[in-house]
Design a protein around this motif. Structure first.
Motif, PDB file in Angstrom:
ATOM      1  N   UNK A 205     -63.707   7.796  13.665  1.00 17.86           N
ATOM      2  CA  UNK A 205     -64.794   7.415  12.757  1.00 17.86           C
ATOM      3  C   UNK A 205     -65.148   5.943  12.956  1.00 17.86           C
ATOM      4  N   UNK A 206     -64.145   5.098  13.071  1.00 20.57           N
ATOM      5  CA  UNK A 206     -64.408   3.678  13.330  1.00 20.57           C
ATOM      6  C   UNK A 206     -65.182   3.499  14.627  1.00 20.57           C
ATOM      7  N   UNK A 207     -64.856   4.299  15.630  1.00 24.44           N
ATOM      8  CA  UNK A 207     -65.563   4.229  16.915  1.00 24.44           C
ATOM      9  C   UNK A 207     -67.049   4.493  16.740  1.00 24.44           C
ATOM     10  N   UNK A 208     -67.388   5.419  15.850  1.00 23.22           N
ATOM     11  CA  UNK A 208     -68.793   5.750  15.601  1.00 23.22           C
ATOM     12  C   UNK A 208     -69.502   4.678  14.782  1.00 23.22           C
ATOM     13  N   UNK A 209     -68.832   4.166  13.748  1.00 23.46           N
ATOM     14  CA  UNK A 209     -69.468   3.239  12.814  1.00 23.46           C
ATOM     15  C   UNK A 209     -69.439   1.801  13.339  1.00 23.46           C
ATOM     16  N   UNK A 210     -68.289   1.391  13.904  1.00 28.34           N
ATOM     17  CA  UNK A 210     -68.122   0.024  14.414  1.00 28.34           C
ATOM     18  C   UNK A 210     -67.614   0.096  15.854  1.00 28.34           C
ATOM     19  N   UNK A 211     -68.488   0.299  16.828  1.00 25.57           N
ATOM     20  CA  UNK A 211     -68.037   0.502  18.213  1.00 25.57           C
ATOM     21  C   UNK A 211     -67.184  -0.639  18.768  1.00 25.57           C
ATOM     22  N   UNK A 212     -67.351  -1.838  18.230  1.00 22.05           N
ATOM     23  CA  UNK A 212     -66.582  -2.988  18.722  1.00 22.05           C
ATOM     24  C   UNK A 212     -65.354  -3.282  17.850  1.00 22.05           C
ATOM     25  N   UNK A 213     -64.884  -2.289  17.108  1.00 21.83           N
ATOM     26  CA  UNK A 213     -63.847  -2.567  16.116  1.00 21.83           C
ATOM     27  C   UNK A 213     -62.565  -3.100  16.737  1.00 21.83           C
ATOM     28  N   UNK A 214     -62.236  -2.709  17.956  1.00 22.12           N
ATOM     29  CA  UNK A 214     -60.999  -3.221  18.563  1.00 22.12           C
ATOM     30  C   UNK A 214     -61.071  -4.735  18.739  1.00 22.12           C
ATOM     31  N   UNK A 215     -62.214  -5.219  19.173  1.00 23.11           N
ATOM     32  CA  UNK A 215     -62.369  -6.663  19.387  1.00 23.11           C
ATOM     33  C   UNK A 215     -62.437  -7.420  18.067  1.00 23.11           C
ATOM     34  N   UNK A 216     -63.224  -6.908  17.099  1.00 27.51           N
ATOM     35  CA  UNK A 216     -63.393  -7.639  15.845  1.00 27.51           C
ATOM     36  C   UNK A 216     -62.118  -7.617  15.011  1.00 27.51           C
ATOM     37  N   UNK A 217     -61.412  -6.491  14.993  1.00 30.80           N
ATOM     38  CA  UNK A 217     -60.146  -6.429  14.270  1.00 30.80           C
ATOM     39  C   UNK A 217     -59.122  -7.365  14.916  1.00 30.80           C
TER      40      UNK A 217
END
Length: 318
Positions: A205-217
């Protein structure tokens, strides 16, 4: 920014890690990628340590796979068997982690013909996100929000996580593209574990909503880590002032916030123990009420107890 496996290993090589190095090798996809990549880059300088927890029926099969793979790669391997069963009141995950790192440290320093200088761990970017989300779900402070460091020194060893900026899917793709085998841990799909529910239900779900979540987190964790380093530096200074083990009256003279940080630092630095928020609150309460010679302090912290010994605090593992 997330990286490919090859980019991550190149960056790791450019940091000039101390050799020889040992790979913490479970036989799973992540550590298999790390083992093969390191063995290619540093032939003759790479060793492997497999920790046999004895918690699953499949554990003997994992060890057999690791022996076969390391023999084919001509990588020296030690298999360390540990009793990772938790003590009463101890977290099973924390007990397994503690035994695993103790075994890795011992084998890296004593298990081969010469001591290792570096231990490399195979956690990747998805593991880092899971660690951060677990910390948030537990109301963790800065140490939890800082998640896993890429590099630290402990127990006379360098500990490194070269794949921490590589997405989990890319780690597996690296193996698939080369036709390299690995073993699947059945517990990785067990929905009773919160980490698995995060991995299989929340990350997509995070991949869909925030595609850059790995970098921002990861950036948020880096900010938390920077702030935590400042607090640790202050706590170490306070610890020098109050003594090790801490003088109770000297601890009482500090502001409550500094008392809390000092106690965390003492317990972690001297005993490898991490108090929960509730345990730390109770310890601070008992210290604040310690005004007479006969006052008793006794509270469970981590897998041991903090007690009063004369004018000082002490920690013991029964």
């Amino acid at each position: 920014m997330t990286q490919s496996v090859d980019q991550a290993l190149q960056a790791f090589a450019e940091s000039h890690p101390a050799l020889p190095l040992a790979v913490a090798y479970s036989g799973g996809a992540d550590s298999s990628t790390l083992l093969h990549a390191c063995a290619q880059r540093w032939p003759g300088q790479v060793h492997a340590i497999h920790v046999h927890h004895g918690l699953q029926a499949a554990a003997d099969g994992f060890a057999a796979h690791c022996r076969s793979t390391c023999a084919a790669l001509q990588v020296p391997l030690v298999v360390a068997q540990v009793d990772a069963r938790p003590a009463a009141g101890d977290s099973p995950e924390e007990a397994a982690r503690r035994h695993r790192y103790a075994a890795l440290t011992q084998q890296a320093l004593q298990g081969f013909e010469r001591p290792m200088a570096t231990v490399v761990l195979a956690q990747h970017a998805d593991d880092q996100v899971e660690t951060l989300l677990l910390a948030l779900s537990r109301g963790a402070g800065l140490p939890g929000l800082a998640a896993m460091p890429r590099h630290l020194q402990r127990g006379g060893l360098d500990w490194c996580r070269p794949l921490l900026q590589v997405a989990g899917a890319d780690v597996r793709s690296w193996l698939v593209e080369r036709g390299l085998p690995w073993v699947e841990d059945p517990s990785n799909t067990d929905a009773r574990y919160t980490r698995n529910r995060i991995r299989h239900q929340l990350l997509p779900v995070l991949e869909q909503v925030f595609p850059q979540f790995r970098d921002t987190f990861a950036r948020s964790s880096q900010h938390a880590a920077q702030a935590q380093r400042l607090l640790v530096a202050q706590a170490q200074g306070d610890l020098q002032a109050v003594g090790v083990p801490p003088q109770i009256k000297a601890v009482q003279a500090l502001a409550p916030e500094r008392q809390a940080q000092l106690l965390r630092q003492w317990l972690l630095q001297s005993h490898g123990a991490t108090p929960s928020a509730a345990q730390l609150r109770e310890l601070l309460r008992q210290i604040s009420h310690c005004s007479t010679r006969g006052h008793r302090i006794h509270i469970k912290v981590g897998y041991g107890f903090v007690v009063r010994q004369g004018s000082r605090l002490a920690w013991y593992n029964p």
